[in-house]
Design a protein around this motif. Structure first.
Motif, PDB file in Angstrom:
ATOM      1  N   ALA A 112      37.746  38.850  37.046  1.00  0.00           N
ATOM      2  CA  ALA A 112      36.518  38.950  37.838  1.00  0.00           C
ATOM      3  C   ALA A 112      35.978  37.566  38.171  1.00  0.00           C
ATOM      4  CB  ALA A 112      35.454  39.744  37.065  1.00  0.00           C
ATOM      5  N   ASN A 113      35.199  37.522  39.227  1.00  0.00           N
ATOM      6  CA  ASN A 113      34.537  36.313  39.704  1.00  0.00           C
ATOM      7  C   ASN A 113      33.162  36.245  39.055  1.00  0.00           C
ATOM      8  OD1 ASN A 113      33.561  34.133  41.125  1.00  0.00           O
ATOM      9  ND2 ASN A 113      33.598  35.144  43.131  1.00  0.00           N
ATOM     10  N   LEU A 114      33.076  35.555  37.920  1.00  0.00           N
ATOM     11  CA  LEU A 114      31.855  35.462  37.130  1.00  0.00           C
ATOM     12  C   LEU A 114      31.633  34.018  36.688  1.00  0.00           C
ATOM     13  CD1 LEU A 114      32.399  38.551  34.765  1.00  0.00           C
ATOM     14  CD2 LEU A 114      30.617  38.373  36.510  1.00  0.00           C
ATOM     15  N   GLY A 137      41.789  52.504  40.627  1.00  0.00           N
ATOM     16  CA  GLY A 137      42.131  51.539  41.666  1.00  0.00           C
ATOM     17  C   GLY A 137      40.952  50.955  42.414  1.00  0.00           C
ATOM     18  N   VAL A 138      39.728  51.162  41.937  1.00  0.00           N
ATOM     19  CA  VAL A 138      38.564  50.554  42.584  1.00  0.00           C
ATOM     20  C   VAL A 138      38.510  49.080  42.201  1.00  0.00           C
ATOM     21  CG1 VAL A 138      36.080  50.722  42.955  1.00  0.00           C
ATOM     22  CG2 VAL A 138      37.387  52.786  42.381  1.00  0.00           C
ATOM     23  N   ARG A 139      38.287  48.208  43.186  1.00  0.00           N
ATOM     24  CA  ARG A 139      38.334  46.758  42.984  1.00  0.00           C
ATOM     25  C   ARG A 139      36.928  46.146  42.911  1.00  0.00           C
ATOM     26  NH1 ARG A 139      43.370  44.400  44.688  1.00  0.00           N
ATOM     27  NH2 ARG A 139      44.987  45.939  44.186  1.00  0.00           N
ATOM     28  N   GLN A 140      36.856  45.036  42.189  1.00  0.00           N
ATOM     29  CA  GLN A 140      35.685  44.146  42.184  1.00  0.00           C
ATOM     30  C   GLN A 140      34.397  44.855  41.770  1.00  0.00           C
ATOM     31  OE1 GLN A 140      37.065  42.890  46.175  1.00  0.00           O
ATOM     32  NE2 GLN A 140      36.312  40.855  45.596  1.00  0.00           N
ATOM     33  N   LEU A 141      34.512  45.775  40.839  1.00  0.00           N
ATOM     34  CA  LEU A 141      33.316  46.421  40.308  1.00  0.00           C
ATOM     35  C   LEU A 141      32.525  45.484  39.401  1.00  0.00           C
ATOM     36  CD1 LEU A 141      34.959  49.870  39.647  1.00  0.00           C
ATOM     37  CD2 LEU A 141      32.874  49.575  40.986  1.00  0.00           C
ATOM     38  N   ILE A 142      33.196  44.499  38.839  1.00  0.00           N
ATOM     39  CA  ILE A 142      32.532  43.476  38.031  1.00  0.00           C
ATOM     40  C   ILE A 142      32.675  42.146  38.767  1.00  0.00           C
ATOM     41  CG2 ILE A 142      32.553  42.220  35.844  1.00  0.00           C
ATOM     42  CD1 ILE A 142      31.595  45.069  35.484  1.00  0.00           C
ATOM     43  N   GLY A 143      31.558  41.420  38.898  1.00  0.00           N
ATOM     44  CA  GLY A 143      31.583  40.118  39.551  1.00  0.00           C
ATOM     45  C   GLY A 143      31.450  40.190  41.058  1.00  0.00           C
ATOM     46  N   ASP A 144      31.476  39.042  41.684  1.00  0.00           N
ATOM     47  CA  ASP A 144      31.363  38.852  43.143  1.00  0.00           C
ATOM     48  C   ASP A 144      29.957  39.114  43.651  1.00  0.00           C
ATOM     49  OD1 ASP A 144      33.959  37.912  44.088  1.00  0.00           O
ATOM     50  OD2 ASP A 144      34.700  39.814  43.336  1.00  0.00           O
ATOM     51  N   VAL A 145      29.512  40.378  43.715  1.00  0.00           N
ATOM     52  CA  VAL A 145      28.159  40.686  44.191  1.00  0.00           C
ATOM     53  C   VAL A 145      27.550  41.784  43.324  1.00  0.00           C
ATOM     54  CG1 VAL A 145      28.606  40.028  46.590  1.00  0.00           C
ATOM     55  CG2 VAL A 145      28.983  42.393  45.883  1.00  0.00           C
ATOM     56  N   TRP A 146      26.247  41.662  43.069  1.00  0.00           N
ATOM     57  CA  TRP A 146      25.513  42.792  42.508  1.00  0.00           C
ATOM     58  C   TRP A 146      25.555  43.935  43.527  1.00  0.00           C
ATOM     59  CZ3 TRP A 146      24.181  43.278  37.665  1.00  0.00           C
ATOM     60  CH2 TRP A 146      23.845  42.161  36.897  1.00  0.00           C
ATOM     61  N   ARG A 176      24.255  47.122  39.905  1.00  0.00           N
ATOM     62  CA  ARG A 176      25.288  47.129  38.878  1.00  0.00           C
ATOM     63  C   ARG A 176      26.378  46.103  39.186  1.00  0.00           C
ATOM     64  NH1 ARG A 176      26.328  50.256  34.720  1.00  0.00           N
ATOM     65  NH2 ARG A 176      24.817  51.897  34.275  1.00  0.00           N
ATOM     66  N   GLY A 177      27.103  45.720  38.136  1.00  0.00           N
ATOM     67  CA  GLY A 177      28.358  45.008  38.291  1.00  0.00           C
ATOM     68  C   GLY A 177      28.332  43.502  38.190  1.00  0.00           C
ATOM     69  N   GLY A 178      27.169  42.872  38.351  1.00  0.00           N
ATOM     70  CA  GLY A 178      27.141  41.419  38.279  1.00  0.00           C
ATOM     71  C   GLY A 178      27.638  40.754  39.546  1.00  0.00           C
ATOM     72  N   ASP A 196      26.934  35.199  34.158  1.00  0.00           N
ATOM     73  CA  ASP A 196      27.855  34.852  33.083  1.00  0.00           C
ATOM     74  C   ASP A 196      28.375  36.117  32.406  1.00  0.00           C
ATOM     75  OD1 ASP A 196      28.779  32.426  31.331  1.00  0.00           O
ATOM     76  OD2 ASP A 196      28.228  34.019  29.921  1.00  0.00           O
ATOM     77  N   PRO A 197      29.620  36.091  31.916  1.00  0.00           N
ATOM     78  CA  PRO A 197      30.157  37.278  31.246  1.00  0.00           C
ATOM     79  C   PRO A 197      29.309  37.794  30.096  1.00  0.00           C
ATOM     80  CG  PRO A 197      31.931  35.759  31.729  1.00  0.00           C
ATOM     81  CD  PRO A 197      30.655  35.054  32.092  1.00  0.00           C
ATOM     82  N   VAL A 198      28.566  36.911  29.411  1.00  0.00           N
ATOM     83  CA  VAL A 198      27.766  37.389  28.289  1.00  0.00           C
ATOM     84  C   VAL A 198      26.663  38.344  28.755  1.00  0.00           C
ATOM     85  CG1 VAL A 198      25.972  35.584  28.226  1.00  0.00           C
ATOM     86  CG2 VAL A 198      26.744  36.647  26.089  1.00  0.00           C
ATOM     87  N   ALA A 199      26.274  38.232  30.020  1.00  0.00           N
ATOM     88  CA  ALA A 199      25.212  39.081  30.572  1.00  0.00           C
ATOM     89  C   ALA A 199      25.759  40.035  31.615  1.00  0.00           C
ATOM     90  CB  ALA A 199      24.115  38.210  31.178  1.00  0.00           C
ATOM     91  N   CYS A 200      27.011  40.465  31.433  1.00  0.00           N
ATOM     92  CA  CYS A 200      27.629  41.376  32.397  1.00  0.00           C
ATOM     93  C   CYS A 200      28.677  42.220  31.687  1.00  0.00           C
ATOM     94  CB  CYS A 200      28.274  40.577  33.525  1.00  0.00           C
ATOM     95  SG  CYS A 200      28.956  41.615  34.819  1.00  0.00           S
TER      96      CYS A 200
END
Length: 438
Positions: free
Chosen positions: A328-330, A351-360, A394-396, A401-405
């Motif tokens: 993820a992009n975090l 198969g859903v992509r980019q659920l974590i990181g990139d954009v809230w 959701r998702g960050g 930062d990963p600690v908050a996501c």
């Protein structure tokens, strides 16, 4: 085990302070004390507030130490002073704010070394230390937003996100109906609004494989989406008409080309990147125009965490392992979202992509407590915000930062907010068709 927890807490606190230094050392003192937008605090307020919260929770409450600077508690009380008025407060000057935060941190490291990480809800699994690290990282994200809003020379740089080989991805993924476990009762540093774990029933639905891109959002603009009242919630229509909003924040048109400002750089809007800096009202209007809707918070979490083979809920879409640069992009490693479809190793089982990181990602849900919610360790973290005024994200994003996501982490904001690193993806009920080509 205790030493592992101590090391994890130390690493989290150190990473947060390193990032705080990056965000505050890159500009002159005048930029730290200036208010770059009435929506945001001066950067120097965030810096001293970070130290003050650390002093109150880790030195005084956990460590039982005497207060260092009790006279500044009210100055850095986020509930006592709205952001727009904070420049008028008797703020610590940049050098003094740095000394104060550093003094607090030195004493906190001694508390961490001496504290038994068990025996009370605050110290079990080093929770209080994790809470403070998350708090600092959340303010680091806030300061990153302030850097995006500020005018002047470029102060922050970062490498571009990785470019993955193009794939023929489906536009959407079917998420099967049925129950799943939402929230958590076992994640040691989860905050009160993520708790407790509970069963939710979700009907089958289709969800976008990736967040909505700038190119797709341009189709909405080009089709007159900002001029068509029928797509907008009444309050959203009033908002865009009152403020003359015709595109995402930081976009401007030059002839047939759309440009945007990103951390002091002017660039052409990239068509294949997730759209950024849109309000909930804009996301909702796009979804209506596309014949779709925003996913509910429960739908989003099921798509992100549910493993249809085992039936269990994972910590993250890819599994239980902490995120790294391939998932993820975090963490402000990059100063923009990656192209839509990136990070294949971070995909969910479906198969859903980019659920974590990139954009809230905005959801359709109001910010409400889970069944069995209990405020901890203070009401002002979550409880005072519960209600229909706030929408859940959701998702960050790339600045989180990963600690908050994590897969259970809940963010919330007013539906008018656009300065945050917010995007969205859309959904539709199984059997309901959307706009062709949207």
């Amino acid at each position: 085990m205790t030493e592992d927890l101590r090391r994890r807490a130390l690493d989290a606190l150190t990473a947060a302070r390193t990032r705080t230094a990056v965000l505050t050392d890159c500009v002159e003192d005048g930029e730290l004390t200036a208010q770059h937008s009435p929506l945001m605090s001066p950067l120097v307020w965030d810096l001293a507030h970070i130290g003050n919260q650390e002093e109150q929770w880790l030195l005084r409450t956990v460590g039982g130490r005497d207060a260092l600077r009790p006279e500044i508690d009210s100055v850095y009380d986020a509930f006592e002073h709205p952001r727009a008025t904070r420049p008028s407060l008797p703020l610590l000057a940049p050098a003094e704010a740095r000394r104060y935060a550093g003094d607090v941190r030195g004493r906190v490291l001694d508390v961490l070394e001496r504290t038994a990480l068990e025996g009370s809800p605050l110290t079990d699994a080093a929770f209080a230390f994790g809470m403070v690290a998350q708090h600092e990282q959340q303010h680091d994200e806030t300061m990153l937003i302030t850097h995006q809003l500020r005018r002047g020379p470029v102060a922050l740089t970062a490498p571009e996100p990785p470019v993955h080989p193009p794939e023929a991805l489906p536009a959407e993924v079917l998420v099967p109906g049925g129950p799943f476990t939402m929230g958590t009762s076992t994640e040691p540093w989860a905050l009160d609004n993520e708790r407790p774990a509970h069963r939710r029933e979700v009907d089958a639905f289709w969800m976008d494989t990736t967040p909505v891109t700038c190119g797709a959002f341009r189709q909405f603009i080009d089709d007159g989406g900002y001029a068509e009242r029928r797509w907008w919630a009444p309050a959203g229509w009033e908002q865009i008409r009152t403020h003359g909003i015709e595109a995402p924040l930081f976009w401007r048109r030059e002839g047939a080309t759309w440009l945007r400002r990103r951390f002091g750089v002017s660039e052409e809007v990239p068509a294949d990147e997730p759209v950024l800096h849109v309000s909930w009202y804009e996301a909702d209007a796009y979804a209506r125009w596309a014949g779709r809707r925003l996913p509910t918070e429960a739908e989003w979490e099921k798509a992100a965490r549910h493993d249809p083979v085992s039936g269990r809920s994972r910590r993250y879409p890819w599994g239980d392992a902490d995120p790294d640069e391939e998932h993820a992009n975090l963490g402000q490693r990059h100063l923009r979202p990656a192209r839509a479809g990136g990070y294949p190793r971070g995909a969910s089982p479906l198969g859903v992509r980019q659920l974590i990181g990139d954009v809230w990602e905005w959801t359709s849900s109001d910010f409400l407590p889970y069944p069995g919610f209990a405020a901890f360790p203070y009401r002002e973290y979550s409880e005072v915000f519960f209600g229909p005024e706030y929408k859940v994200l959701r998702g960050g994003a790339f600045g989180v930062d990963p600690v908050a996501c994590r897969g259970t982490f809940r963010n919330w904001d007013l539906p008018v907010r656009r300065q945050i690193f917010s995007g969205f993806r859309t959904a539709r009920d199984a059997g309901v068709r959307g706009r062709e080509g949207a």
